[in-house]
Design a protein around this motif. Structure first.
Motif, short mmCIF file in Angstrom:
data_model
loop_
_atom_site.label_atom_id
_atom_site.label_comp_id
_atom_site.label_asym_id
_atom_site.label_seq_id
_atom_site.Cartn_x
_atom_site.Cartn_y
_atom_site.Cartn_z
N PHE A 269 0.82 -1.22 0.00
CA PHE A 269 0.00 0.00 0.00
C PHE A 269 0.85 1.27 0.00
CE2 PHE A 269 -3.26 -3.01 1.31
CZ PHE A 269 -4.36 -2.54 0.61
N ILE A 270 1.87 1.31 0.86
CA ILE A 270 2.71 2.51 0.92
C ILE A 270 3.59 2.61 -0.31
CG2 ILE A 270 4.45 3.77 2.25
CD1 ILE A 270 3.47 2.21 4.74
N GLY A 271 4.21 1.49 -0.66
CA GLY A 271 5.09 1.49 -1.82
C GLY A 271 4.35 1.65 -3.13
N GLY A 272 3.14 1.09 -3.21
CA GLY A 272 2.39 1.15 -4.45
C GLY A 272 2.08 2.56 -4.91
N LEU A 273 1.72 3.40 -3.97
CA LEU A 273 1.37 4.78 -4.31
C LEU A 273 2.58 5.60 -4.74
CD1 LEU A 273 -1.23 5.50 -1.48
CD2 LEU A 273 -1.70 5.20 -3.93
N SER A 274 3.78 5.11 -4.42
CA SER A 274 4.99 5.85 -4.76
C SER A 274 5.87 5.12 -5.76
CB SER A 274 5.81 6.09 -3.47
OG SER A 274 6.26 4.86 -2.93
N TRP A 275 5.36 4.04 -6.35
CA TRP A 275 6.22 3.12 -7.10
C TRP A 275 6.88 3.77 -8.31
CZ3 TRP A 275 8.51 -0.54 -4.99
CH2 TRP A 275 9.07 -1.60 -5.70
N LEU A 276 6.10 4.12 -9.31
CA LEU A 276 6.65 4.78 -10.49
C LEU A 276 6.11 6.19 -10.65
CD1 LEU A 276 6.71 1.85 -13.09
CD2 LEU A 276 8.61 2.77 -11.74
N ALA A 277 5.62 6.75 -9.55
CA ALA A 277 5.14 8.13 -9.59
C ALA A 277 6.27 9.11 -9.82
CB ALA A 277 4.41 8.47 -8.28
N THR A 278 7.51 8.62 -9.72
CA THR A 278 8.67 9.47 -10.01
C THR A 278 8.79 9.80 -11.49
OG1 THR A 278 10.00 7.46 -10.24
CG2 THR A 278 10.00 8.52 -8.07
N VAL A 279 8.27 8.94 -12.35
CA VAL A 279 8.53 9.07 -13.78
C VAL A 279 7.91 10.34 -14.38
CG1 VAL A 279 8.24 8.01 -16.05
CG2 VAL A 279 8.80 6.59 -14.06
N PRO A 280 6.61 10.61 -14.20
CA PRO A 280 6.06 11.82 -14.82
C PRO A 280 6.69 13.10 -14.31
CG PRO A 280 4.46 10.83 -13.33
CD PRO A 280 5.56 9.84 -13.50
N MET A 281 7.07 13.11 -13.02
CA MET A 281 7.66 14.33 -12.47
C MET A 281 9.10 14.52 -12.92
SD MET A 281 5.93 14.42 -8.72
CE MET A 281 6.07 12.64 -8.53
N THR A 282 9.86 13.43 -13.02
CA THR A 282 11.25 13.54 -13.46
C THR A 282 11.32 13.99 -14.91
OG1 THR A 282 11.93 11.80 -11.92
CG2 THR A 282 13.42 12.29 -13.75
N SER A 283 10.51 13.38 -15.77
CA SER A 283 10.54 13.74 -17.19
C SER A 283 10.01 15.15 -17.43
CB SER A 283 9.75 12.72 -18.01
OG SER A 283 8.41 12.66 -17.57
N SER A 284 8.93 15.51 -16.73
CA SER A 284 8.36 16.84 -16.95
C SER A 284 9.25 17.93 -16.37
CB SER A 284 6.95 16.93 -16.35
OG SER A 284 6.95 16.58 -14.98
N LEU A 285 9.92 17.66 -15.25
CA LEU A 285 10.86 18.64 -14.69
C LEU A 285 12.03 18.86 -15.63
CD1 LEU A 285 11.38 18.25 -10.82
CD2 LEU A 285 11.21 20.37 -12.13
N ALA A 286 12.52 17.77 -16.22
CA ALA A 286 13.61 17.91 -17.19
C ALA A 286 13.17 18.78 -18.36
CB ALA A 286 14.05 16.53 -17.67
N ALA A 287 11.94 18.59 -18.82
CA ALA A 287 11.42 19.40 -19.92
C ALA A 287 11.25 20.86 -19.50
CB ALA A 287 10.11 18.82 -20.41
N ASP A 288 10.74 21.07 -18.29
CA ASP A 288 10.52 22.43 -17.79
C ASP A 288 11.83 23.22 -17.71
OD1 ASP A 288 7.84 21.86 -17.47
OD2 ASP A 288 7.99 21.50 -15.31
N VAL A 289 12.89 22.56 -17.31
CA VAL A 289 14.16 23.24 -17.08
C VAL A 289 15.01 23.33 -18.34
CG1 VAL A 289 16.33 23.18 -15.77
CG2 VAL A 289 14.17 22.59 -14.64
N TYR A 290 15.03 22.25 -19.14
CA TYR A 290 15.97 22.19 -20.26
C TYR A 290 15.32 22.25 -21.64
CZ TYR A 290 19.00 20.87 -16.44
OH TYR A 290 19.68 20.87 -15.25
N GLY A 291 14.00 22.28 -21.68
CA GLY A 291 13.30 22.38 -22.95
C GLY A 291 13.05 21.01 -23.57
N ALA A 292 12.20 21.01 -24.57
CA ALA A 292 11.77 19.75 -25.19
C ALA A 292 12.68 19.29 -26.32
CB ALA A 292 10.35 19.91 -25.73
N ARG A 293 13.54 20.16 -26.83
CA ARG A 293 14.34 19.82 -28.01
C ARG A 293 15.20 18.58 -27.78
NH1 ARG A 293 17.50 24.55 -30.95
NH2 ARG A 293 15.32 25.06 -31.38
#
Length: 201
Positions: free
Chosen positions: A110-134
């Protein structure tokens, strides 16, 4: 923002290293458990069927967590949510050490499930926000490679530790410590200074 035409320039700034460090820890703690969860359960006298069911529940909660965090990250600072996800997963790892197996298997699900791959959308979108989509494909490709290398090393080392000590307590403790570190590093990202969401190009 650190928008870059050459992806290599991104590694001259802190956010890329912070995101990559966190994703290495994500790889260490997710891949290792994908491989070793059933073996851990057996060592704790938890049946294979119960452990498999618990991991199935974890997978369902993972889908909910990924979607929820993705939506929330469009409304809040992504780095704060990313830090919370890593710290939540740290709690899940601690539960494997402190609770008896029949409780730990569900606490982790239960605890791990909610946090399992929730890192992926934030990591990828933060990279785009900071460094651009190119160069996002290249940047996230390198970050994901680091994730996979961390996971591969952890699978091997967790197995070696269990063979040596007959317990997963030490690798789980290491996993929890690295997750706390990843949480702190993620929270330290200066998103409002670097992200296009807060600073106009």
């Amino acid at each position: 923002p650190n928008y870059v035409d050459d992806w290599k320039k991104s590694y001259r700034s802190a956010p890329m290293w912070q995101l990559t460090f966190g994703f290495v820890v994500c790889g260490i703690t997710s891949t290792s458990m994908t491989i070793h969860f059933i073996r851990w359960a057996i060592s704790e006298d938890v049946s294979v069927s119960q452990a498999a069911l618990a991991f199935g529940v974890l997978s369902v909660l993972n889908a909910i967590g990924v979607l929820s965090m993705g939506i929330l990250s469009d409304k809040m600072q992504r780095k704060n949510l990313l830090g919370i996800v890593y710290l939540t997963r740290a709690v899940a790892f601690v539960s494997l050490i402190v609770f008896p197996g029949n409780i730990a298997v569900w606490a982790f699900a239960f605890i791990g499930g909610l946090s399992w791959l929730a890192t992926v959308p934030m990591t990828s979108s933060l990279a785009a926000d900071v460094y651009g989509a190119r160069n996002l494909g290249t940047l996230f490709g390198f970050t994901l490679m680091a994730h996979q290398l961390g996971g591969a090393a952890a699978v091997l080392l967790f197995g070696m530790a269990f063979t040596a000590w007959g317990s997963y307590d030490v690798p789980f403790a290491v996993g929890a410590i690295t997750l706390v570190a990843a949480g702190i590093v993620s929270l330290a990202i200066k998103e409002k200074k670097h992200s296009v969401r807060y600073v106009q190009v």
